[in-house]
Design an enzyme around this catalytic site. Sequence first.
Site, PDB file in Angstrom:
ATOM      1  N   SER A 183       0.873  -1.179   0.000  1.00  0.00           N
ATOM      2  CA  SER A 183       0.000   0.000   0.000  1.00  0.00           C
ATOM      3  C   SER A 183       0.904   1.220   0.000  1.00  0.00           C
ATOM      4  O   SER A 183       2.069   1.130   0.413  1.00  0.00           O
ATOM      5  CB  SER A 183      -0.846   0.010   1.274  1.00  0.00           C
ATOM      6  OG  SER A 183      -1.449   1.274   1.467  1.00  0.00           O
ATOM      7  N   TYR A 198      -1.952  -1.071  10.503  1.00  0.00           N
ATOM      8  CA  TYR A 198      -2.033  -1.293   9.046  1.00  0.00           C
ATOM      9  C   TYR A 198      -0.736  -0.835   8.375  1.00  0.00           C
ATOM     10  O   TYR A 198      -0.143  -1.563   7.578  1.00  0.00           O
ATOM     11  CB  TYR A 198      -3.231  -0.522   8.486  1.00  0.00           C
ATOM     12  CG  TYR A 198      -3.424  -0.676   6.991  1.00  0.00           C
ATOM     13  CD1 TYR A 198      -4.015  -1.823   6.464  1.00  0.00           C
ATOM     14  CD2 TYR A 198      -3.022   0.324   6.107  1.00  0.00           C
ATOM     15  CE1 TYR A 198      -4.197  -1.975   5.092  1.00  0.00           C
ATOM     16  CE2 TYR A 198      -3.202   0.180   4.727  1.00  0.00           C
ATOM     17  CZ  TYR A 198      -3.791  -0.966   4.236  1.00  0.00           C
ATOM     18  OH  TYR A 198      -3.973  -1.116   2.874  1.00  0.00           O
ATOM     19  N   LYS A 202       1.962  -3.158   6.259  1.00  0.00           N
ATOM     20  CA  LYS A 202       2.269  -2.937   4.837  1.00  0.00           C
ATOM     21  C   LYS A 202       3.752  -2.616   4.630  1.00  0.00           C
ATOM     22  O   LYS A 202       4.348  -3.002   3.623  1.00  0.00           O
ATOM     23  CB  LYS A 202       1.383  -1.821   4.274  1.00  0.00           C
ATOM     24  CG  LYS A 202      -0.097  -2.210   4.204  1.00  0.00           C
ATOM     25  CD  LYS A 202      -0.290  -3.439   3.325  1.00  0.00           C
ATOM     26  CE  LYS A 202      -1.734  -3.844   3.182  1.00  0.00           C
ATOM     27  NZ  LYS A 202      -1.917  -4.981   2.282  1.00  0.00           N
ATOM     28  N   THR A 233     -12.852   0.280  -3.548  1.00  0.00           N
ATOM     29  CA  THR A 233     -13.250  -1.130  -3.367  1.00  0.00           C
ATOM     30  C   THR A 233     -14.181  -1.226  -2.163  1.00  0.00           C
ATOM     31  O   THR A 233     -14.387  -0.245  -1.444  1.00  0.00           O
ATOM     32  CB  THR A 233     -12.023  -2.017  -3.090  1.00  0.00           C
ATOM     33  OG1 THR A 233     -11.436  -1.576  -1.857  1.00  0.00           O
ATOM     34  CG2 THR A 233     -11.001  -1.950  -4.202  1.00  0.00           C
TER      35      THR A 233
HETATM   36  N1  LIG Z   1      -8.721  -0.474  -1.579  1.00  0.00           N
HETATM   37  C1  LIG Z   1      -7.678   0.329  -1.424  1.00  0.00           C
HETATM   38  O1  LIG Z   1      -7.781   1.553  -1.530  1.00  0.00           O
HETATM   39  C2  LIG Z   1      -6.319  -0.254  -1.111  1.00  0.00           C
HETATM   40  C3  LIG Z   1      -5.224   0.615  -1.121  1.00  0.00           C
HETATM   41  C4  LIG Z   1      -3.961   0.115  -0.844  1.00  0.00           C
HETATM   42  C5  LIG Z   1      -3.806  -1.234  -0.561  1.00  0.00           C
HETATM   43  N2  LIG Z   1      -4.883  -2.047  -0.562  1.00  0.00           N
HETATM   44  C6  LIG Z   1      -4.647  -3.452  -0.234  1.00  0.00           C
HETATM   45  O2  LIG Z   1      -5.106  -4.288  -1.269  1.00  0.00           O
HETATM   46  C7  LIG Z   1      -5.561  -5.517  -0.713  1.00  0.00           C
HETATM   47  C8  LIG Z   1      -6.979  -5.771  -1.188  1.00  0.00           C
HETATM   48  O3  LIG Z   1      -7.799  -4.715  -0.742  1.00  0.00           O
HETATM   49  P1  LIG Z   1      -9.309  -4.554  -1.235  1.00  0.00           P
HETATM   50  O4  LIG Z   1      -9.603  -3.113  -1.194  1.00  0.00           O
HETATM   51  O5  LIG Z   1      -9.513  -5.316  -2.459  1.00  0.00           O
HETATM   52  O6  LIG Z   1     -10.065  -5.262  -0.011  1.00  0.00           O
HETATM   53  P2  LIG Z   1     -11.451  -6.064   0.016  1.00  0.00           P
HETATM   54  O7  LIG Z   1     -11.865  -6.093   1.459  1.00  0.00           O
HETATM   55  O8  LIG Z   1     -12.396  -5.533  -0.975  1.00  0.00           O
HETATM   56  O9  LIG Z   1     -11.006  -7.538  -0.418  1.00  0.00           O
HETATM   57  C9  LIG Z   1     -10.142  -8.290   0.371  1.00  0.00           C
HETATM   58  C10 LIG Z   1     -10.440  -9.773   0.151  1.00  0.00           C
HETATM   59  O10 LIG Z   1      -9.534 -10.511   0.979  1.00  0.00           O
HETATM   60  C11 LIG Z   1     -10.243 -11.583   1.547  1.00  0.00           C
HETATM   61  N3  LIG Z   1      -9.593 -12.036   2.782  1.00  0.00           N
HETATM   62  C12 LIG Z   1      -9.505 -11.376   3.957  1.00  0.00           C
HETATM   63  N4  LIG Z   1      -8.884 -12.131   4.874  1.00  0.00           N
HETATM   64  C13 LIG Z   1      -8.556 -13.297   4.254  1.00  0.00           C
HETATM   65  C14 LIG Z   1      -7.894 -14.471   4.673  1.00  0.00           C
HETATM   66  N5  LIG Z   1      -7.454 -14.620   5.931  1.00  0.00           N
HETATM   67  N6  LIG Z   1      -7.721 -15.466   3.789  1.00  0.00           N
HETATM   68  C15 LIG Z   1      -8.165 -15.348   2.517  1.00  0.00           C
HETATM   69  N7  LIG Z   1      -8.801 -14.244   2.055  1.00  0.00           N
HETATM   70  C16 LIG Z   1      -8.998 -13.237   2.923  1.00  0.00           C
HETATM   71  C17 LIG Z   1     -11.629 -11.017   1.829  1.00  0.00           C
HETATM   72  O11 LIG Z   1     -12.590 -12.062   2.003  1.00  0.00           O
HETATM   73  C18 LIG Z   1     -11.864 -10.172   0.593  1.00  0.00           C
HETATM   74  O12 LIG Z   1     -12.503 -10.876  -0.432  1.00  0.00           O
HETATM   75  C19 LIG Z   1      -5.435  -5.391   0.810  1.00  0.00           C
HETATM   76  O13 LIG Z   1      -4.233  -5.960   1.231  1.00  0.00           O
HETATM   77  C20 LIG Z   1      -5.383  -3.892   1.013  1.00  0.00           C
HETATM   78  O14 LIG Z   1      -4.689  -3.535   2.172  1.00  0.00           O
HETATM   79  C21 LIG Z   1      -6.140  -1.598  -0.829  1.00  0.00           C
END
Ligand SMILES: NC(=O)c1ccc[n+]([C@@H]2O[C@H](COP(=O)([O-])OP(=O)(O)OC[C@H]3O[C@@H](n4cnc5c(N)ncnc54)[C@H](O)[C@@H]3O)[C@@H](O)[C@H]2O)c1
Length: 295
Positions: A183, A198, A202, A233
């Site tokens: 991230s 968090y 990261k 998301t």
């Molecule tokens: N959305 C953003 O703005 C953003 C920005 C930077 C980083 N990220 C990172 O990207 C990644 C995905 O984020 P997102 O926004 O798609 O989140 P999201 O919550 O929409 O999706 C995350 C998915 O991970 C699954 N998950 C959670 N724990 C789990 C586990 N123990 N085993 C298997 N699956 C598991 C959930 O069921 C979900 O389907 C995360 O690591 C998040 O920190 C997101």
Amino acid sequence: MLRKYLLFLSLRRVNSFRSFILQKPCRAVKTLPIFSLEGRTCVVTGAARGLGKEFLTAFALSGARGACVDLTLSASEESVRHITEHVAKSTDITCDLRPYACNATVESDVKQTWDKIVSDFGKVDVLVTAAGIVDNVEAENYDFPRWRKMLDINLDGTWLFARAAGKHMLAQHIRGSIILIASMSATICVRPQKQAAYNASKGAVQMLAKSLATEWGPHGIRVNSLSPGYMHTDLIKNLLEKEGKQLVDNWQKDIPLGRMAHPSELHGTIVWMASNASSYLNGSDVIVDGGYTCW
Ligand SMILES: NC(=O)c1ccc[n+]([C@@H]2O[C@H](COP(=O)([O-])OP(=O)(O)OC[C@H]3O[C@@H](n4cnc5c(N)ncnc54)[C@H](O)[C@@H]3O)[C@@H](O)[C@H]2O)c1
């Protein structure tokens, strides 16, 4: 010669007519072949929704086969069904995506799932670890079990899958690509929300990618991290429901592009990082944040 030219013209007309009628883009789009993922198998964790689902979609659109890994089989199945329908609507590609249920934090679960994926597909060329959570609590009040859960999912879950992929690629002499989703919070502290756990998780993921890049790079396995900025998301939608939508206005003021991203805006980056198009990229953290970290 003239007959060949007329045949060429009529084929072009048929193609554009077909695209017009079916509303499908003509497949003769010109781009670098090194971006293609045809013949590759890509595993994506957290692919039932959000960024993971977008990554799997991008891989399918680039010709790869893929494993959708998430907590429940029903959620993974639904994601595969949805991606397959979407890809069929916009292209002539037939998807080969399969759903798996796995808790990325449970070592035995990860081993079993990995073995099943390898037995189903024969090999794995690409891993993306997108399973993750976010949680905003001020540090002085952050409960230890909550902290453990954050590191369990974001760091331990990432490492367990990366280890399985590395072991497999080393044993099979696969010159693969492993992409850990970090991230922009691995590099800077975003504001105004307080999220020390968090950010720490990261930062560790980013450093894990660099460490694995040095260990496995000599064997042709590339490991990098992808660090998104604010993406629209469900993870962010849930956060906004809890914390109030005015948070977005605050964020947007700090993004030089002036807006959050649609998750599909990572398609190009993830395909580049997974494919031979990024053959010399190793140990890098690729930040895609609309400029947020420039200040
Ligand atoms: N959305 C953003 O703005 C953003 C920005 C930077 C980083 N990220 C990172 O990207 C990644 C995905 O984020 P997102 O926004 O798609 O989140 P999201 O919550 O929409 O999706 C995350 C998915 O991970 C699954 N998950 C959670 N724990 C789990 C586990 N123990 N085993 C298997 N699956 C598991 C959930 O069921 C979900 O389907 C995360 O690591 C998040 O920190 C997101």
